[in-house]
Design a protein around this motif. Sequence first.
Motif, short mmCIF file in Angstrom:
data_model
loop_
_atom_site.label_atom_id
_atom_site.label_comp_id
_atom_site.label_asym_id
_atom_site.label_seq_id
_atom_site.Cartn_x
_atom_site.Cartn_y
_atom_site.Cartn_z
N UNK A 1 -17.87 -27.16 -7.93
CA UNK A 1 -18.01 -25.84 -8.53
C UNK A 1 -17.64 -25.96 -10.01
N UNK A 2 -18.39 -25.31 -10.87
CA UNK A 2 -18.03 -25.33 -12.29
C UNK A 2 -18.16 -23.94 -12.88
N UNK A 3 -17.26 -23.63 -13.80
CA UNK A 3 -17.29 -22.31 -14.44
C UNK A 3 -17.35 -22.49 -15.96
N UNK A 4 -17.88 -21.48 -16.62
CA UNK A 4 -17.76 -21.39 -18.07
C UNK A 4 -17.88 -19.93 -18.45
N UNK A 5 -17.18 -19.55 -19.51
CA UNK A 5 -17.22 -18.16 -19.97
C UNK A 5 -18.50 -17.92 -20.79
N UNK A 6 -19.09 -19.02 -21.27
CA UNK A 6 -20.26 -18.96 -22.15
C UNK A 6 -21.53 -19.14 -21.31
N UNK A 7 -22.39 -18.11 -21.27
CA UNK A 7 -23.57 -18.23 -20.40
C UNK A 7 -24.55 -19.29 -20.89
N UNK A 8 -24.54 -19.58 -22.18
CA UNK A 8 -25.39 -20.67 -22.67
C UNK A 8 -24.92 -22.00 -22.07
N UNK A 9 -23.60 -22.17 -21.97
CA UNK A 9 -23.05 -23.41 -21.42
C UNK A 9 -23.45 -23.57 -19.96
N UNK A 10 -23.44 -22.47 -19.22
CA UNK A 10 -23.84 -22.53 -17.82
C UNK A 10 -25.28 -23.02 -17.70
N UNK A 11 -26.13 -22.48 -18.57
CA UNK A 11 -27.54 -22.85 -18.54
C UNK A 11 -27.71 -24.33 -18.91
N UNK A 12 -26.99 -24.76 -19.95
CA UNK A 12 -27.09 -26.15 -20.38
C UNK A 12 -26.57 -27.08 -19.28
N UNK A 13 -25.47 -26.70 -18.63
CA UNK A 13 -24.94 -27.51 -17.52
C UNK A 13 -25.96 -27.63 -16.40
N UNK A 14 -26.61 -26.49 -16.11
CA UNK A 14 -27.63 -26.50 -15.06
C UNK A 14 -28.74 -27.51 -15.41
N UNK A 15 -29.17 -27.51 -16.67
CA UNK A 15 -30.23 -28.43 -17.10
C UNK A 15 -29.75 -29.88 -17.06
N UNK A 16 -28.52 -30.09 -17.49
CA UNK A 16 -27.97 -31.46 -17.48
C UNK A 16 -27.88 -32.00 -16.05
N UNK A 17 -27.44 -31.14 -15.14
CA UNK A 17 -27.32 -31.58 -13.74
C UNK A 17 -28.70 -31.89 -13.15
N UNK A 18 -29.65 -31.00 -13.44
CA UNK A 18 -31.01 -31.20 -12.91
C UNK A 18 -31.59 -32.53 -13.41
N UNK A 19 -31.35 -32.81 -14.70
CA UNK A 19 -31.88 -34.05 -15.29
C UNK A 19 -31.29 -35.29 -14.62
N UNK A 20 -30.10 -35.13 -14.01
CA UNK A 20 -29.45 -36.27 -13.35
C UNK A 20 -29.58 -36.21 -11.84
N UNK A 21 -30.23 -35.16 -11.34
CA UNK A 21 -30.43 -35.04 -9.90
C UNK A 21 -29.17 -34.76 -9.10
N UNK A 22 -28.23 -34.02 -9.72
CA UNK A 22 -27.01 -33.65 -8.98
C UNK A 22 -26.89 -32.12 -8.98
N UNK A 23 -26.02 -31.61 -8.11
CA UNK A 23 -25.91 -30.16 -7.98
C UNK A 23 -24.46 -29.72 -7.84
N UNK A 24 -24.10 -28.71 -8.64
CA UNK A 24 -22.81 -28.03 -8.47
C UNK A 24 -23.08 -26.54 -8.53
N UNK A 25 -22.27 -25.77 -7.85
CA UNK A 25 -22.37 -24.32 -7.95
C UNK A 25 -21.79 -23.90 -9.30
N UNK A 26 -22.52 -23.03 -10.00
CA UNK A 26 -22.09 -22.62 -11.33
C UNK A 26 -21.78 -21.13 -11.32
#
Lengths: 259, 124
Positions: A74-99
């Motif tokens: 599970x990962x959190x961030x107060x910045x919604x841009x960061x959440x989106x960037x994390x989602x893209x980074x994870x997808x690019x690496x083929x891993x998944x965390x709940x954001x």
Amino acid sequence: MSYKIAQIRLVSSHPEVYEPCDDSFALVDALLSDRNNLLELKPMLCMEVGCGSGYVITSLMLMLGEEANGAQFIATDINHHAIKVTQETMEAHGVYAELINTDIASGLENRLAGSVDLLVVNPPYVPTPEDEVGREGIASAWAGGENGRSVIDKILPVAEKLLSKRGWLYMVTLTANNPSQICRQMMKKGYASKIVVQRSTVEESLHIIKFWKDNDIEADTNDVITNSKAVPLGIVDSVRSQIQRLSFWGSCDINTTTN
Amino acid sequence: MRLLTHNMLSSNIKGVTKGFPLKIEVEKVVEKQVEINHDFLRNIFPKIDWKAFSDAARTMGYVELPEQAPDPSVLESDLDFLTKFHHALLELHLEEGALVCPETGRKFPVNKGIPNMLLHEDEV
């Protein structure tokens, strides 16, 4: 032996999101150096507070890999841009965390209390004027208020609440944050600590500290830490001497480069 | 957002006493397959609020879970149960919709699978 971590070229970015830097690399190095212990811990729930670019949580998932045995992240961030960037980074690496887009772990603290086995935090630790704390966007990634402690001091009680009895916390700190004081404070809550990685750059001296619940340390709300010969205090003293040595070298580096 | 996360979230608004479970408003559900891990399911089971979980699954259109929390012994022997538990807990995602505070009715939006639990100044 090298293990898989996030690849910089696959890490997404946004002008309002902190890019992986020395502190992120030091935190990932700390997790890598402890990888075998982490696998032995067999964490069930792992969490990152303030995931930013997603570099750290992605690296953590990759380095544990299939040996994580079904652990959930599970990962959190107060910045919604960061959440989106994390989602893209994870997808690019083929891993998944709940954001979750939230402040520290707001909304998770009650139900997740005592359940997190591994918590990683690269907090906003840069000393800034207090009014810069809590601003939107990228400032939330670094603005730490007085001594860089404003957000750290909010995170620590949350971390204590979330961590399971066998849970570990890895946190990035700067010399200016007074890490030895943080360690003493955590010791009063029953946590032992050690520096896993220490690194000096021209600009800052970083320490990645690991905290874990130590049954030999009695949690005590009274300030009784006076006897430096007591066993648990030895740990803090060793942390403190490491920090002092590091800041000494750090200041030497700065002197030689500025003179 | 998976139902595992839904089971761990509560309303964080100032003055709310329990704030759990959050009601789910569904606009879009997606399914993403993940490998089943029996150890994880056994370990997480005691932490799940079963009523909130099975209600949430029903809201998401999955009706295969028992309404009452099953005896933990099913985790050892009942592969059919484990498969259903796994599917509802980790494979169903609320992609678009909202989580609604049971006490105030305040909606926390879920967009592209991400719940937004940020509060307004007067809610902190």
